[in-house]
Design a protein around this motif. Structure first.
Motif, mmCIF file in Angstrom:
data_model
loop_
_atom_site.group_PDB
_atom_site.id
_atom_site.type_symbol
_atom_site.label_atom_id
_atom_site.label_comp_id
_atom_site.label_asym_id
_atom_site.label_seq_id
_atom_site.Cartn_x
_atom_site.Cartn_y
_atom_site.Cartn_z
ATOM 1 N N LYS A 1 -9.703 -9.977 5.230
ATOM 2 C CA LYS A 1 -10.546 -9.902 5.890
ATOM 3 C C LYS A 1 -11.020 -10.693 7.280
ATOM 4 N N PRO B 1 -18.253 -9.347 7.778
ATOM 5 C CA PRO B 1 -16.731 -9.210 7.502
ATOM 6 C C PRO B 1 -16.757 -8.341 7.608
ATOM 7 N N LYS B 2 -15.477 -7.431 7.879
ATOM 8 C CA LYS B 2 -14.437 -6.301 8.063
ATOM 9 C C LYS B 2 -12.790 -6.844 7.249
ATOM 10 N N TYR B 3 -12.656 -5.318 6.666
ATOM 11 C CA TYR B 3 -10.977 -5.322 6.413
ATOM 12 C C TYR B 3 -10.434 -4.509 7.214
ATOM 13 N N LEU C 1 -17.008 -2.563 0.016
ATOM 14 C CA LEU C 1 -17.284 -4.165 1.072
ATOM 15 C C LEU C 1 -18.275 -2.996 1.509
ATOM 16 N N THR D 1 -14.668 -14.780 5.215
ATOM 17 C CA THR D 1 -13.801 -13.721 5.445
ATOM 18 C C THR D 1 -12.505 -14.150 4.206
ATOM 19 N N ASN E 1 -10.603 -13.422 0.388
ATOM 20 C CA ASN E 1 -9.958 -12.341 -0.802
ATOM 21 C C ASN E 1 -8.714 -12.635 -1.156
#
Length: 475
Positions: free
Chosen positions: A270, A322-324, A359, A418, A420
């Motif tokens: 993340k 958040p962005k994977y 997400l 962020t 995980n």
């Protein structure tokens, strides 16, 4: 007064700079030595790094710590210790990690300061590792209890969403695992029910896929085979027609079977992406957030008097979301060989796809929460700065300085969550391997990033029963 104002502005700048520098580092950045050691197979050193990392030791990160601790103990074949930590993680989830105080922390600070509650698919994966641990400890009874808890987890997930909702509320792989666990205990009836339930999840989609995974041929055969073993002839025929296959019963192998799981790569990381929004009022007086391009309109969830909100006070908000980011696995494929017979591996769970899609499914809801939280900060900041001026137009430097401090804090304290469970694999493939009586040498041939093959051999004693083995290549 001018000196006071100057000192406040300087202090605000220093505090803001500190928050900005802390905010730049993602969760992954701050716990990187642990992940590097896991990826390199240095599990003992990874455990040491985990135990001395101050971030993951914080109470708000306890669930993450327990999941990571359980995972690294499992990788190190410390199965009793692994389940000690996973059981504690389970207990935390059952008690509930949401409270009014925790929600307030998210509103006043940022979601990284809240207790980590776990992704939905992470909760299912706890059962996967717990079940394997129990099997490796020859504790079939508790492994079956874990199988039943998969159903409870699925029901809990389903209760969160409307039945018509297409969001992730069940896990086909967990139901497959449940069937395998029942089958290992010679409970063919419950095995059939679990396999059937898993298959029906795939069959709800026209292309028979579920979150990046096509229905495995092995699962199709398991449904028909267990239906036949139960004497459910009509169900077996029905599924043959549905799947478009003709199942030919095979003579059971004398040494039983091995269910081999290949856990490849690492789950996505993340990261943080910054977006900018403004607050607008439509012709009906309702308040909405809009992005710079004007392509998004998100309602403002506000409990106060909306008519008194000055939209000019909520302009150009920076939103940290958040962005994977996917991590490309080092190994691109694998082949299993036993007694000169090649057995194909089939993908059973795509954690990469689950992470990205789940997400995405909650993006608008999450963004609404973040924007509303930021707007409340902005309104408070605007109110303080407005209060700095009296009726005669004179400015109170102290209050004005506090207003600027709030502005700087609001801008720089914003941070995406962020966190995980990053030592989960990128995806899991599986194969059913027939065994001969006595010792079996099973070869795994891996295709690496350089295009060359690497081989590993494991020895399994064929005892006439269904056995399990999971093999991890976490890089």
């Amino acid at each position: 007064m001018i000196k006071i104002r100057t000192h406040i502005l300087r202090a605000s700048s220093v505090i803001g700079l500190m928050l900005f520098l802390l905010g730049c580092a993602s969760y992954n950045d701050r716990i990187l030595p642990y992940y590097k050691n896991v990826s390199a197979g240095n599990y003992k050193e990874a455990e040491t790094q985990l135990d001395k990392n101050s971030l993951i030791q914080k109470p708000r990160n306890k669930l993450l710590y327990l999941m990571e601790k359980g995972r690294v103990c499992h990788l190190n074949a410390e199965y009793e210790n692994s389940n000690k930590y996973f059981n504690e993680a389970d207990s935390l989830l059952e008690q509930g990690l949401t409270s009014t105080a925790d929600e307030a922390v998210g509103v006043l600070l940022n979601p990284m300061e809240q207790r980590y509650k776990g992704e939905d698919f992470e909760k299912f994966m706890i059962h996967y590792y717990k079940a394997l641990n129990y099997l490796y400890l020859h504790n079939t009874e508790d492994a079956i209890v874990e199988a039943r808890r998969i159903t409870l987890q699925a029901q809990e997930q389903g209760d969160k969403f409307n039945n018509k909702d297409k969001r992730y509320s069940n896990d086909a792989f967990s139901l497959m695992l449940q069937g395998m666990l029942y089958e290992s205990n010679n409970d063919v009836n419950n095995a059939f029910i679990s396999y059937r339930n898993a298959a029906e999840i795939y069959l709800k989609n026209p292309d028979k896929t579920y979150y990046g995974t096509r229905i495995p041929l092995g699962l199709q055969e398991d449904v028909i085979r267990t239906a036949s073993l139960n004497g459910f002839t009509s169900e077996a025929d029905q599924f043959e027609n549905t799947f478009g296959i003709k199942y030919e019963p095979k003579k059971p192998a004398e040494g039983g079977e091995l269910i081999f799981f290949w856990e490849n790569g690492l789950a996505p990381v993340k990261t943080q992406v910054d977006l900018f929004f403004s607050l607008i009022r439509n012709s009906d007086g309702d308040l909405f957030f809009t992005d710079a391009a004007g392509g998004l309109l998100i309602p403002f969830n506000y409990n106060g008097d909306r008519n008194r909100v000055n939209t000019k006070s909520v302009e150009s908000m920076r939103v940290a979301f958040p962005k994977y980011t996917a991590q490309t696995p080092y190994y691109s494929g694998a082949v299993i060989t036993n007694n000169q017979q090649q057995i194909p591996l089939e993908k059973a769970e795509d954690i990469n796809e689950l992470a990205f899609k789940t997400l995405q499914q909650r993006t608008l809801n999450e963004m609404s929460k973040i924007l509303s939280r930021l707007a409340v900060k902005k309104i408070a900041e605007y109110a303080v700065r407005s209060a700095a001026k009296d009726n005669n137009g004179k400015t109170n430097s102290l209050i004005e300085g506090l207003g600027y401090g709030l502005q700087l804090y609001s801008l720089l304290s914003e941070k995406a969550d962020t966190r995980n469970w990053q030592t989960l694999p990128s995806y899991i493939s599986y194969a059913r391997i027939p065994l001969q009586k006595g010792e079996n040498q099973i070869t795994i041939t891996l295709k690496n990033a350089r295009g060359t093959d690497e081989t590993k051999t494991i020895k399994i004693n064929g005892n006439g029963r269904l056995q399990f083995y999971n093999y991890s290549t976490l890089r």
